[in-house]
Design a protein around this motif. Structure first.
Motif, mmCIF file in Angstrom:
data_model
loop_
_atom_site.group_PDB
_atom_site.id
_atom_site.type_symbol
_atom_site.label_atom_id
_atom_site.label_comp_id
_atom_site.label_asym_id
_atom_site.label_seq_id
_atom_site.Cartn_x
_atom_site.Cartn_y
_atom_site.Cartn_z
ATOM 1 N N MET A 96 46.565 38.361 16.716
ATOM 2 C CA MET A 96 47.846 38.881 16.219
ATOM 3 C C MET A 96 49.020 38.226 16.938
ATOM 4 O O MET A 96 50.047 37.924 16.319
ATOM 5 C CB MET A 96 47.891 40.399 16.396
ATOM 6 N N LYS A 97 48.865 38.010 18.233
ATOM 7 C CA LYS A 97 49.941 37.380 19.001
ATOM 8 C C LYS A 97 50.212 35.972 18.491
ATOM 9 O O LYS A 97 51.365 35.528 18.423
ATOM 10 C CB LYS A 97 49.563 37.351 20.484
ATOM 11 N N ALA A 98 49.144 35.277 18.111
ATOM 12 C CA ALA A 98 49.303 33.914 17.609
ATOM 13 C C ALA A 98 49.993 33.890 16.244
ATOM 14 O O ALA A 98 50.607 32.884 15.870
ATOM 15 C CB ALA A 98 47.943 33.241 17.513
ATOM 16 N N LEU A 99 49.894 35.000 15.499
ATOM 17 C CA LEU A 99 50.463 35.051 14.150
ATOM 18 C C LEU A 99 51.903 35.551 14.132
ATOM 19 O O LEU A 99 52.575 35.476 13.101
ATOM 20 C CB LEU A 99 49.601 35.958 13.261
ATOM 21 N N MET A 100 52.367 36.099 15.244
ATOM 22 C CA MET A 100 53.721 36.646 15.317
ATOM 23 C C MET A 100 54.638 35.738 16.126
ATOM 24 O O MET A 100 54.225 35.232 17.168
ATOM 25 C CB MET A 100 53.685 38.049 15.927
ATOM 26 N N PRO A 101 55.884 35.568 15.667
ATOM 27 C CA PRO A 101 56.440 36.067 14.405
ATOM 28 C C PRO A 101 55.898 35.277 13.212
ATOM 29 O O PRO A 101 55.712 34.058 13.306
ATOM 30 C CB PRO A 101 57.945 35.847 14.576
ATOM 31 N N ALA A 102 55.627 35.997 12.127
ATOM 32 C CA ALA A 102 55.034 35.381 10.940
ATOM 33 C C ALA A 102 56.143 34.755 10.098
ATOM 34 O O ALA A 102 56.754 35.416 9.262
ATOM 35 C CB ALA A 102 54.256 36.424 10.140
ATOM 36 N N ARG A 103 56.402 33.484 10.314
ATOM 37 C CA ARG A 103 57.486 32.802 9.601
ATOM 38 C C ARG A 103 57.012 32.122 8.322
ATOM 39 O O ARG A 103 57.826 31.665 7.531
ATOM 40 C CB ARG A 103 58.149 31.770 10.526
ATOM 41 N N ARG A 104 55.708 32.040 8.135
ATOM 42 C CA ARG A 104 55.169 31.421 6.929
ATOM 43 C C ARG A 104 54.277 32.422 6.196
ATOM 44 O O ARG A 104 53.650 33.274 6.831
ATOM 45 C CB ARG A 104 54.355 30.162 7.269
ATOM 46 N N PRO A 105 54.200 32.341 4.859
ATOM 47 C CA PRO A 105 53.358 33.269 4.094
ATOM 48 C C PRO A 105 51.901 33.254 4.543
ATOM 49 O O PRO A 105 51.238 34.294 4.536
ATOM 50 C CB PRO A 105 53.503 32.771 2.645
ATOM 51 N N GLN A 106 51.400 32.080 4.965
ATOM 52 C CA GLN A 106 50.006 32.019 5.407
ATOM 53 C C GLN A 106 49.779 32.890 6.642
ATOM 54 O O GLN A 106 48.748 33.551 6.764
ATOM 55 C CB GLN A 106 49.617 30.567 5.724
#
Length: 251
Positions: free
Chosen positions: A137-147
């Motif tokens: 989750m940490k790697a995905l945040m902040p989620a700047r892309r739809p993927q």
């Protein structure tokens, strides 16, 4: 299962999604906050080219997780029933599924918090999974892309939630993996308008949905579905049109 049979599941998701304010409101709000800071959001039209694709991608991932859980629940329960002819067990689960709807309705109205105990049990497993999930989750945040948002939704869809557990019992009674996935798809689509709105409007929508009258109205609707199902299980309501109002199959 046909669309008419899935309509009550959709309505329960729609009414019960007021519960999502606390569980998912923060994460979908963060998707909007991670838009380009130089741009000021003043209307949904202006958000469409930035936050909306990520909000929709997050919800697509979340609903995909719901469908996976529904397929597992429906497939496993359907296979066990076929092998063991558990007609009595199916009836017991039918009662339990509708009792869970009653509990969910009371929970939404803040009249009884018993469903929170079930969520606490799920949080034990969630915490044990944190050594694996937290870095992802940490790697995905902040989620700047739809993927990134989609992957975040896939993970967040497994967050312990009493409302999801309530509908999973209905998925278990659907008889097959396909039907179980369809049940959870209908439920997820019911929650979609609320969570999309939370992602785009944030605090303004949250404030409106936290009003007691809104929560009571939504809770009463879910409670009514549960009470109708219990009345049907007890033999008090047997007309064929009841099939379009009861969430769970009954024979």
């Amino acid at each position: 299962m046909n669309a008419l049979q899935l309509l009550p599941v959709f309505v329960v998701g729609l009414a019960g999604s007021v519960h999502c304010i606390g569980m998912c409101g923060g994460i979908v709000g963060a998707l909007t906050a991670s838009a380009q800071p130089a741009r000021r959001v003043v209307a949904i039209v202006q958000v469409a080219d930035s936050a909306l694709p990520r909000v929709l991608a997050y919800n697509a991932g979340r609903i995909a997780s719901y469908m996976t859980a529904g397929a597992l629940a429906g497939g496993l329960a359907g296979g066990a029933q076929d092998m063991l002819a558990l007609a009595g067990a199916q009836l017991a689960f039918y009662w339990l599924a509708n009792l869970m709807l009653v509990a969910l309705g009371l929970y939404l109205m803040d009249a009884w918090r018993g469903l929170a105990l079930l969520e606490q049990g799920g949080r034990v497993l969630w915490r044990r999974a944190q050594p694996v999930l937290a870095p992802m989750m940490k790697a995905l945040m902040p989620a700047r892309r739809p993927q990134q948002a989609f992957a975040l939704g896939l993970l967040w869809g497994w967050l312990p939630c009493g409302m999801v557990y309530s509908v999973l019992l209905t998925a278990m009674l659907s008889g097959s993996a396909g039907n179980g996935a369809a049940v959870m798809l209908a439920f997820g689509l019911g929650t979609l308008p609320m969570l999309t709105g939370l992602g785009l409007l944030g605090a303004r929508l949250q404030s409106a949905l936290r009003k007691k009258t809104v929560r009571v109205a939504c809770g009463l609707l879910v409670l009514a579905f549960g009470m109708l199902g219990l009345a049907r299980a007890a033999g008090g309501l047997t007309p064929a049109w009841m099939d379009s109002l009861c969430l769970t199959p009954h024979s």
